[in-house]
Design an enzyme around this catalytic site. Structure first.
Site, PDB file in Angstrom:
ATOM      1  N   ASP A  47       0.841  -1.201   0.000  1.00 18.66           N
ATOM      2  CA  ASP A  47       0.000   0.000   0.000  1.00 18.66           C
ATOM      3  C   ASP A  47       0.875   1.249   0.000  1.00 18.66           C
ATOM      4  O   ASP A  47       1.501   1.574   0.998  1.00 18.66           O
ATOM      5  CB  ASP A  47      -0.893   0.015   1.246  1.00 18.66           C
ATOM      6  N   TYR A  52       3.173   9.820  -0.785  1.00 13.94           N
ATOM      7  CA  TYR A  52       4.237   9.243   0.055  1.00 13.94           C
ATOM      8  C   TYR A  52       5.621   9.441  -0.576  1.00 13.94           C
ATOM      9  O   TYR A  52       6.638   9.307   0.098  1.00 13.94           O
ATOM     10  CB  TYR A  52       4.019   7.743   0.314  1.00 13.94           C
ATOM     11  N   LYS A  77      -2.598   5.702  -4.416  1.00 13.52           N
ATOM     12  CA  LYS A  77      -3.712   6.623  -4.158  1.00 13.52           C
ATOM     13  C   LYS A  77      -3.523   7.946  -4.889  1.00 13.52           C
ATOM     14  O   LYS A  77      -2.400   8.451  -5.000  1.00 13.52           O
ATOM     15  CB  LYS A  77      -3.837   6.896  -2.651  1.00 13.52           C
ATOM     16  N   HIS A 110      -7.553   9.401  -2.220  1.00 10.41           N
ATOM     17  CA  HIS A 110      -6.906   9.412  -0.900  1.00 10.41           C
ATOM     18  C   HIS A 110      -7.778  10.042   0.189  1.00 10.41           C
ATOM     19  O   HIS A 110      -7.862   9.521   1.303  1.00 10.41           O
ATOM     20  CB  HIS A 110      -5.561  10.145  -1.019  1.00 10.41           C
TER      21      HIS A 110
HETATM   22  P1  NAD Z   1       0.782   1.528  11.861  1.00  7.58           P
HETATM   23  O1  NAD Z   1      -0.419   1.506  12.729  1.00  7.58           O
HETATM   24  O2  NAD Z   1       0.998   0.463  10.875  1.00  7.58           O
HETATM   25  O3  NAD Z   1       2.034   1.631  12.843  1.00  7.58           O
HETATM   26  C1  NAD Z   1       3.339   1.668  12.339  1.00  7.58           C
HETATM   27  C2  NAD Z   1       4.315   1.919  13.482  1.00  7.58           C
HETATM   28  O4  NAD Z   1       4.084   0.973  14.538  1.00  7.58           O
HETATM   29  C3  NAD Z   1       5.769   1.700  13.056  1.00  7.58           C
HETATM   30  O5  NAD Z   1       6.308   2.877  12.528  1.00  7.58           O
HETATM   31  C4  NAD Z   1       6.421   1.279  14.355  1.00  7.58           C
HETATM   32  O6  NAD Z   1       6.732   2.411  15.115  1.00  7.58           O
HETATM   33  C5  NAD Z   1       5.318   0.511  15.043  1.00  7.58           C
HETATM   34  N1  NAD Z   1       5.381  -0.941  14.800  1.00  7.58           N
HETATM   35  C6  NAD Z   1       5.128  -1.614  13.641  1.00  7.58           C
HETATM   36  N2  NAD Z   1       5.241  -2.941  13.836  1.00  7.58           N
HETATM   37  C7  NAD Z   1       5.573  -3.112  15.131  1.00  7.58           C
HETATM   38  C8  NAD Z   1       5.822  -4.254  15.926  1.00  7.58           C
HETATM   39  N3  NAD Z   1       5.731  -5.487  15.419  1.00  7.58           N
HETATM   40  N4  NAD Z   1       6.146  -4.061  17.237  1.00  7.58           N
HETATM   41  C9  NAD Z   1       6.219  -2.825  17.750  1.00  7.58           C
HETATM   42  N5  NAD Z   1       5.982  -1.702  17.056  1.00  7.58           N
HETATM   43  C10 NAD Z   1       5.664  -1.849  15.768  1.00  7.58           C
HETATM   44  O7  NAD Z   1       0.843   2.995  11.211  1.00  7.58           O
HETATM   45  P2  NAD Z   1       0.803   3.692   9.798  1.00  7.58           P
HETATM   46  O8  NAD Z   1       2.080   3.579   9.072  1.00  7.58           O
HETATM   47  O9  NAD Z   1       0.249   5.028  10.068  1.00  7.58           O
HETATM   48  O10 NAD Z   1      -0.334   2.889   8.991  1.00  7.58           O
HETATM   49  C11 NAD Z   1      -0.072   1.778   8.180  1.00  7.58           C
HETATM   50  C12 NAD Z   1      -0.277   2.118   6.723  1.00  7.58           C
HETATM   51  O11 NAD Z   1      -1.593   2.636   6.502  1.00  7.58           O
HETATM   52  C13 NAD Z   1       0.619   3.237   6.192  1.00  7.58           C
HETATM   53  O12 NAD Z   1       1.947   2.833   6.007  1.00  7.58           O
HETATM   54  C14 NAD Z   1      -0.103   3.592   4.925  1.00  7.58           C
HETATM   55  O13 NAD Z   1       0.176   2.636   3.919  1.00  7.58           O
HETATM   56  C15 NAD Z   1      -1.556   3.512   5.382  1.00  7.58           C
HETATM   57  N6  NAD Z   1      -2.098   4.831   5.783  1.00  7.58           N
HETATM   58  C16 NAD Z   1      -3.063   5.393   4.994  1.00  7.58           C
HETATM   59  C17 NAD Z   1      -3.605   6.621   5.317  1.00  7.58           C
HETATM   60  C18 NAD Z   1      -4.683   7.196   4.467  1.00  7.58           C
HETATM   61  O14 NAD Z   1      -5.026   8.372   4.632  1.00  7.58           O
HETATM   62  N7  NAD Z   1      -5.251   6.436   3.570  1.00  7.58           N
HETATM   63  C19 NAD Z   1      -3.142   7.321   6.445  1.00  7.58           C
HETATM   64  C20 NAD Z   1      -2.162   6.736   7.242  1.00  7.58           C
HETATM   65  C21 NAD Z   1      -1.656   5.489   6.898  1.00  7.58           C
END
Ligand code: NAD
Length: 278
Positions: A47, A52, A77, A110
């Protein structure tokens, strides 16, 4: 290596892995390594988004992976400033070029950015891309019920997916119910609550101990049992591998009830009714 992740079936019959790899906030130079690690670990869904800035790094990892294209599910997106019919068609070409792909699996608007009032026009361009076979499924992100109701009334292809902020502190039960009723898959962004605090919540830590799993695995398993598509992000190889190992254990009703009790209706990101940036 075949995927460890079962698919969900979208409303047009296309299969989408229930768990994928998110790359928000991964700089382009690091995306290639992170995505390569994810593909090695068995992820088949990636994704990304134009905003990004890492579609090129993501594309390099895909090209270098040796994984057949038809085994992959690639999502990107449309950014807010590219909304509008013609601008959307142009932005799609740019994204595809950066990714180095011939077609996309899923293209999402998005944000609705309601003040622009262009999401219906943008989506009509999505319908053209879909009809032309350049994308296998089309959908939206951050759309509220009111945006989807209008979109469904004014266009002909029901979105396959709505990607929304969703984690134990923002469980989105009403939205999930609405989406299920429309046949739209719920995809959870920030499924781990961005890691901040959520993974230290005592109830989650206790469930993790009980199953000899990590808190991140418990939260991801909760999403899977609810039927959500999830796209956790990490750049740490051990966490990338850990986050996909959630299909060989189950939470029981007591665990699910304890996580349900954590809902605080607390957003980490912008509210889609008011966000018009970009
Ligand atoms: P997430 O909830 O996936 O959290 C990621 C963070 O959690 C990492 O940076 C790390 O600090 C921690 N983490 C990950 N795995 C871990 C583990 N096993 N143990 C401990 N800590 C851990 O947050 P995100 O990146 O905001 O969301 C995931 C994805 O969603 C994004 O990368 C993106 O692709 C998507 N997203 C989309 C939108 C949108 O507006 N459509 C907005 C935000 C994110």
């Amino acid at each position: 290596m075949s995927s460890k992740v079962p698919p969900i079936i979208l409303n047009n019959g296309v299969e989408m892995p229930q768990l994928g790899f998110g790359v928000w906030q991964v700089p382009d130079g690091e995306a290639e390594q992170a995505v390569a690690t994810a593909l090695e670990a068995g992820y088949r869904s990636i994704d990304t988004a134009a905003i990004y800035g890492n579609e090129e790094g993501t594309g390099r990892a895909i090209a270098g992976s040796g994984v057949p294209r038809e085994e992959l599910f690639v999502t990107t997106k449309l950014w807010n400033s590219d909304q509008g019919y013609d601008a959307t068609l142009r932005a799609f070409d740019v994204s595809l070029e950066k990714l180095g792909l011939e077609y996309l699996d899923l293209y999402l608007i998005h944000w609705p950015t309601p003040a622009r009032d262009l999401y219906v026009d943008s989506y009509k361009a999505f319908e053209k891309l879909y009809a032309d076979g350049r994308v296998r499924a089309v959908g939206v992100s951050n759309f509220l019920t009111e945006h989807l109701e209008r979109l469904i009334a004014e266009t002909s292809v029901v979105p396959a997916v709505d990607q929304i902020e969703l984690h134990p502190h923002l469980q989105q039960n009403a939205a999930r119910e609405f989406l299920a009723g429309q046949g739209i898959a719920t995809e959870a962004w920030s499924p781990l609550g961005q890691g901040k605090g959520l993974l230290e919540v005592p109830a989650i830590v206790a469930i993790a101990r009980k199953h000899d799993r990590t808190p991140a695995q418990v939260v991801l398993r909760w999403h899977v049992q609810l039927g959500n598509v999830v796209i956790p992000k990490s750049v740490t190889p051990s966490r990338i591998r850990e986050n996909i190992e959630v299909f060989d254990f189950s939470l029981d009703t007591e665990d699910l009830a304890a996580i349900s009790a954590l809902d605080e209706d607390r957003r980490l990101g912008s509210h889609p009714a008011h966000f018009n940036g970009g």
